[in-house]
Structures are given as structure tokens and as C-alpha cells.
Design an enzyme around this catalytic site. Structure first.
Site, PDB file in Angstrom:
ATOM      1  N   LYS A 183     -53.972  55.359 -59.894  1.00 49.85           N
ATOM      2  CA  LYS A 183     -54.056  55.801 -61.269  1.00 49.85           C
ATOM      3  C   LYS A 183     -52.818  56.618 -61.607  1.00 49.85           C
ATOM      4  O   LYS A 183     -52.224  57.187 -60.685  1.00 49.85           O
ATOM      5  CB  LYS A 183     -55.324  56.607 -61.542  1.00 49.85           C
ATOM      6  N   TYR A 186     -58.418  62.492 -64.885  1.00 48.34           N
ATOM      7  CA  TYR A 186     -59.680  62.739 -64.158  1.00 48.34           C
ATOM      8  C   TYR A 186     -60.748  63.271 -65.126  1.00 48.34           C
ATOM      9  O   TYR A 186     -61.922  62.904 -65.024  1.00 48.34           O
ATOM     10  CB  TYR A 186     -59.467  63.744 -63.030  1.00 48.34           C
TER      11      TYR A 186
HETATM   12  P1  NDP Z   1     -44.541  60.867 -54.209  1.00 45.58           P
HETATM   13  O1  NDP Z   1     -43.376  61.200 -55.068  1.00 45.58           O
HETATM   14  O2  NDP Z   1     -44.882  61.807 -53.123  1.00 45.58           O
HETATM   15  O3  NDP Z   1     -44.349  59.411 -53.559  1.00 45.58           O
HETATM   16  C1  NDP Z   1     -43.921  58.307 -54.291  1.00 45.58           C
HETATM   17  C2  NDP Z   1     -43.205  57.338 -53.346  1.00 45.58           C
HETATM   18  O4  NDP Z   1     -42.834  56.201 -54.116  1.00 45.58           O
HETATM   19  C3  NDP Z   1     -41.924  57.868 -52.749  1.00 45.58           C
HETATM   20  O5  NDP Z   1     -42.104  58.607 -51.572  1.00 45.58           O
HETATM   21  C4  NDP Z   1     -41.163  56.609 -52.476  1.00 45.58           C
HETATM   22  O6  NDP Z   1     -41.617  56.033 -51.258  1.00 45.58           O
HETATM   23  C5  NDP Z   1     -41.623  55.642 -53.569  1.00 45.58           C
HETATM   24  N1  NDP Z   1     -40.620  55.481 -54.636  1.00 45.58           N
HETATM   25  C6  NDP Z   1     -40.019  54.310 -54.955  1.00 45.58           C
HETATM   26  N2  NDP Z   1     -39.149  54.475 -55.962  1.00 45.58           N
HETATM   27  C7  NDP Z   1     -39.178  55.776 -56.284  1.00 45.58           C
HETATM   28  C8  NDP Z   1     -38.492  56.548 -57.239  1.00 45.58           C
HETATM   29  N3  NDP Z   1     -37.603  56.009 -58.117  1.00 45.58           N
HETATM   30  N4  NDP Z   1     -38.720  57.868 -57.292  1.00 45.58           N
HETATM   31  C9  NDP Z   1     -39.629  58.430 -56.467  1.00 45.58           C
HETATM   32  N5  NDP Z   1     -40.330  57.745 -55.547  1.00 45.58           N
HETATM   33  C10 NDP Z   1     -40.109  56.424 -55.435  1.00 45.58           C
HETATM   34  O7  NDP Z   1     -45.791  60.658 -55.183  1.00 45.58           O
HETATM   35  P2  NDP Z   1     -47.349  60.726 -54.845  1.00 45.58           P
HETATM   36  O8  NDP Z   1     -47.585  60.112 -53.529  1.00 45.58           O
HETATM   37  O9  NDP Z   1     -47.854  62.078 -55.082  1.00 45.58           O
HETATM   38  O10 NDP Z   1     -47.947  59.790 -56.025  1.00 45.58           O
HETATM   39  C11 NDP Z   1     -47.779  58.390 -56.024  1.00 45.58           C
HETATM   40  C12 NDP Z   1     -48.848  57.735 -56.918  1.00 45.58           C
HETATM   41  O11 NDP Z   1     -50.143  58.092 -56.445  1.00 45.58           O
HETATM   42  C13 NDP Z   1     -48.820  58.152 -58.372  1.00 45.58           C
HETATM   43  O12 NDP Z   1     -49.150  57.056 -59.176  1.00 45.58           O
HETATM   44  C14 NDP Z   1     -49.923  59.206 -58.481  1.00 45.58           C
HETATM   45  O13 NDP Z   1     -50.507  59.258 -59.780  1.00 45.58           O
HETATM   46  C15 NDP Z   1     -50.920  58.672 -57.471  1.00 45.58           C
HETATM   47  N6  NDP Z   1     -51.734  59.743 -56.896  1.00 45.58           N
HETATM   48  C16 NDP Z   1     -53.094  59.591 -56.856  1.00 45.58           C
HETATM   49  C17 NDP Z   1     -53.891  60.542 -56.282  1.00 45.58           C
HETATM   50  C18 NDP Z   1     -55.347  60.321 -56.159  1.00 45.58           C
HETATM   51  O14 NDP Z   1     -56.072  61.250 -55.806  1.00 45.58           O
HETATM   52  N7  NDP Z   1     -55.848  59.122 -56.416  1.00 45.58           N
HETATM   53  C19 NDP Z   1     -53.334  61.800 -55.756  1.00 45.58           C
HETATM   54  C20 NDP Z   1     -51.893  61.827 -55.780  1.00 45.58           C
HETATM   55  C21 NDP Z   1     -51.135  60.844 -56.352  1.00 45.58           C
HETATM   56  P3  NDP Z   1     -40.589  55.350 -50.224  1.00 45.58           P
HETATM   57  O15 NDP Z   1     -39.645  56.413 -49.829  1.00 45.58           O
HETATM   58  O16 NDP Z   1     -41.479  54.934 -49.124  1.00 45.58           O
HETATM   59  O17 NDP Z   1     -39.952  54.214 -50.941  1.00 45.58           O
END
Ligand code: NDP
Length: 372
Positions: free
Chosen positions: A140, A223
Site C-alpha cells: 500500500k 490506515y
Molecule cells: P525503503 O526506502 O526502506 O525501501 C525501498 C526500497 O526500494 C529501497 O531500499 C530500494 O531497494 C528500492 N528502490 C528502488 N528504486 C528506488 C528509489 N528510486 N528510491 C528509493 N528506493 C528505491 O522503503 P520502505 O521499505 O519503508 O517502504 C517500501 C514500500 O512499503 C512503500 O510502498 C511503503 O508504503 C510500504 N510499506 C508498508 C508497510 C506496511 O506495514 N504494510 C510498512 C512500511 C512500508 P533496493 O536497494 O533493493 O533496490
């Protein structure tokens, strides 16, 4: 009659002599050994975007899954992916990046792509996963806007694959119990919901980027919005929104710090919701019905939900066995694939939230309430 002679070899209980009681099981098997039931087949997941949620919550959650297993990783950072592949026993050949992503099509171990990328990338990488013949579990908010959500649903239909949005609270017992209570006479018709979801977000963070479609409404406000819909089991007909974007805080150059919104439901029920990236952690809802009140502290967290019902019979706190939200949602999707069923939170659920978010954003722009 029982006889006993302590210190001698003769100890008889009933008609049995102690020397006759077998101590070790004769075939060396514990008699009460509980064998797990064989699982027909586990669904293989590729996790895409190895950021905070993936690394800290989703990857460890596979350890609690019954029908889901981790088989592949997709990342823009090869070193990180290699290290995680070692930890989770993922074969080197099952590490992909954003350029060779489409090659997952020929990997038969991968059934599902779990899209945990920044919000602005959900649509593209979900649609590409469908084109590769995979099912998709997408985080989401579903996408950047309504049009993208519709394209994702259409892509799933074309590929004849399933799309589920990762609304984990639909799969955990406290929120499920709250839904049940809200539908009961103990609470009665719902009149008012108050919900809030806030946290302090420090830069750099995808949540503060306009380009990556951050902002508190889609990240944490969703949420409150989704809860208002699942608790009432209704769709709002009108919304009003207000946003605060302080000019003196560089974190909020591109997205608001906080958003407040009201949802009006048919029959007159209202939900008053707020969310912020500049306030201490607070995640609760309170439902006031004609006959009773349901309150949940920690409502939207990964754990720590506290559910209470108060009405003329007194006040009751529910003790339920918590589950790992991510394992529960992944196993639900796996079961849907194995049994060819519609997931509880399909693409339509994400689209419905996105339509309401679009209406709230329009209301913020115009300063007027907006029909949904
Ligand atoms: P992060 O920023 O920690 O991680 C995102 C990952 O996406 C990065 O580590 C990277 O992985 C990849 N990525 C690819 N392109 C980009 C870019 N241009 N900029 C940044 N990151 C990029 O985010 P979160 O893990 O906190 O959140 C990710 C998703 O999960 C969102 O949609 C958020 O809404 C959702 N979420 C849902 C939650 C829930 O409880 N359901 C809780 C937290 C988040 P890599 O280095 O491996 O390419």
C-alpha cells in the site's frame, strides 16, 4: 490393592509393578510426537525492493509461513541482495535487478512477486510482473493515482493472474475482532469514528519525496481511511480534507507534514481522521456506536494492539493470540493461489482507497468538500 516398599525393588501401583513401567519408548519415538501435516505445495515469492520493510519485516516473516516460501530477490544493490540471499538460502541464480526483472518469466520457482518498492514504482513493476506471468502482492498505497490502479487491475485480468494489496490488518485477529464487534448489536449502528496514525519521519526517506509519491496521506493516513471502511463496511460518499505544509521545515518541501480528513458515510456516520510525519508515534481508532464504544490502541502497528469494548454491560479488554501480520497476509495470498480464490484485499480494495485519496486531495486543493 496398592502396595509399596520404598527402597526395595518392589513398588506396585494397582496391579502393575514399577519395574514393568517402560521408561524409554521401546521404539525410541516419543509417544506424543506431533508431526506437522504435509503442505501440498508452497508458493514461491520473489521480494522486490530490499528496503526497511522488506529486510526488517517481510524476509523474517517467511519463517512463520505455512504456505509461502522465499525463492528470489530483486534489488538495485547486488551486494545487499547477495548478502540477504546467503542469509535466507536463496540461490545466486535467483537474484534479479530492475534491468533483468522481466527474466523472472522463465523462472518456474517464482509464483508471486511481492512489490515493496517506493509508491511511484508500484504500477510499473506490478504490470511488468503480470507480463512475466506472475501473481502480485503489492504494498500500500496501491499506486500513485487512480489511473495507475486501473491499469494494474486490467494487467492482472489480461494475464489471468491474481492481484492482492498488502493491507496486513485484514489478516490479524485484533482488527478482525473489531470488525465483528462493530457489526454487532453490542456496538450498534456506528455514529462516529476517530482515527489517527502519526510518526516522526527524518530525511532522507522515500516518504518525504514528491517524485516517489510520498506524503502522510498515502503512507499512514491510508490506515485510518481503510479502517473507517472496514469498520463501517461502507463506502464514504463525501470527504473534506485539510493539509499542513510548514514553510520553515525543509523536510516538508514536497509533501505535507500532516493531513486531516473527514469521511461522510451513507446514513450519517462520520470518520474524523488525522495523520502526520511530524508527531510522536500514535496509532489508534475509536468507534462510537449507538450501543457501545470500540477502542483500539496501537491499532495500526506491527504488534501491540489493545482492543476494548465498552457499553452498558461494562468494559472488556480482548485477549487474542497475536500473529505475524506479514506471514498471515502472504499465506492468505498463497492459499488464494492454491485454491483459485479471490484475495480478501484485491486490487479493487486499493483502487477504492485511491479514489477516496484523490477526492481528499481535491478537497485540500479547493477548500471545499468533495463527493466521492
Ligand atoms: P525503503 O526506502 O526502506 O525501501 C525501498 C526500497 O526500494 C529501497 O531500499 C530500494 O531497494 C528500492 N528502490 C528502488 N528504486 C528506488 C528509489 N528510486 N528510491 C528509493 N528506493 C528505491 O522503503 P520502505 O521499505 O519503508 O517502504 C517500501 C514500500 O512499503 C512503500 O510502498 C511503503 O508504503 C510500504 N510499506 C508498508 C508497510 C506496511 O506495514 N504494510 C510498512 C512500511 C512500508 P533496493 O536497494 O533493493 O533496490
Amino acid at each position: 490393592m496398592a502396595t509399596s516398599a520404598i527402597g526395595t525393588s518392589l513398588v506396585a501401583v494397582g496391579s502393575l509393578h514399577a519395574a514393568d513401567v517402560p521408561l524409554a519408548p521401546p521404539d525410541k519415538q516419543p509417544p506424543d510426537l506431533k508431526l506437522p501435516k504435509p503442505v501440498k505445495r508452497k508458493i514461491g515469492y520473489a521480494v522486490v525492493g530490499l528496503g526497511q520493510l522488506a529486510v526488517e519485516e517481510v524476509l523474517p516473516a517467511f519463517g512463520s509461513c505455512e504456505s509461502s516460501k522465499l525463492v528470489a530477490l530483486v534489488s538495485g544493490h547486488a551486494d545487499k541482495a547477495k548478502q540477504l540471499a546467503e542469509v535466507y538460502d536463496v540461490p545466486r541464480g535467483n537474484i534479479f535487478n530492475y534491468d533483468n526483472y522481466d527474466e523472472m518469466a522463465s523462472n518456474r520457482e517464482i509464483d508471486v512477486v511481492y512489490n515493496i518498492l517506493p509508491n511511484s514504482m508500484h504500477a510499473e513493476f506490478t504490470i511488468r510482473a503480470f507480463q512475466a506471468g506472475k501473481h502480485v502482492l503489492c504494498e500500500k498505497p496501491m499506486a500513485s493515482n487512480v489511473a495507475e490502479c486501473e491499469q494494474m487491475i486490467a494487467a492482472a485480468e489480461r494475464a489471468k493472474r491474481k492481484l492482492m494489496i498488502a493491507y496486513r490488518l485484514h489478516y490479524e485477529p485484533f482488527n478482525k475482532k473489531a470488525i465483528e464487534l462493530c457489526a454487532s448489536e453490542e456496538v450498534g449502528p456506528i455514529k462516529l469514528i476517530t482515527a489517527s496514525n502519526s510518526q516522526n519521519v527524518e530525511a532522507p526517506n522515500i516518504r518525504l519525496s514528491g517524485e516517489l509519491r510520498g506524503g502522510p496521506l498515502g503512507d499512514v493516513g491510508i490506515y485510518c481511511l481503510n479502517a473507517a471502511r472496514y469498520l463501517t463496511q461502507r463506502e464514504p460518499v463525501e470527504v473534506f480534507g485539510y493539509a499542513h505544509q510548514p514553510a520553515d521545515d525543509p523536510r516538508f518541501r514536497e509533501v505535507p507534514e500532516s493531513v486531516t480528513f473527514v469521511l461522510k458515510f451513507p446514513g450519517g456516520a462520520e470518520a474524523h481522521c488525522s495523520c502526520s510525519f511530524g508527531a510522536a508515534e500514535s496509532r489508534f481508532f475509536r468507534v462510537e456506536g449507538k450501543n457501545g464504544v470500540v477502542e483500539m490502541a496501537g491499532a495500526f502497528g506491527y504488534f501491540g494492539q489493545e482492543l476494548r469494548l465498552s457499553n452498558e454491560d461494562g468494559s472488556r479488554r480482548f485477549k487474542l493470540k497475536p500473529v505475524d501480520h506479514f506471514a498471515a497476509e502472504m499465506d492468505h495470498f498463497a492459499e488464494c493461489i492454491l485454491r483459485d480464490k479471490e484475495p480478501r484485499t484485491p486490487g479493487a480494495e486499493g483502487l477504492a482507497d485511491m479514489q477516496i485519496i484523490a477526492a481528499i486531495e481535491e478537497s485540500i486543493r479547493t477548500g471545499r468538500s468533495t463527493k466521492v
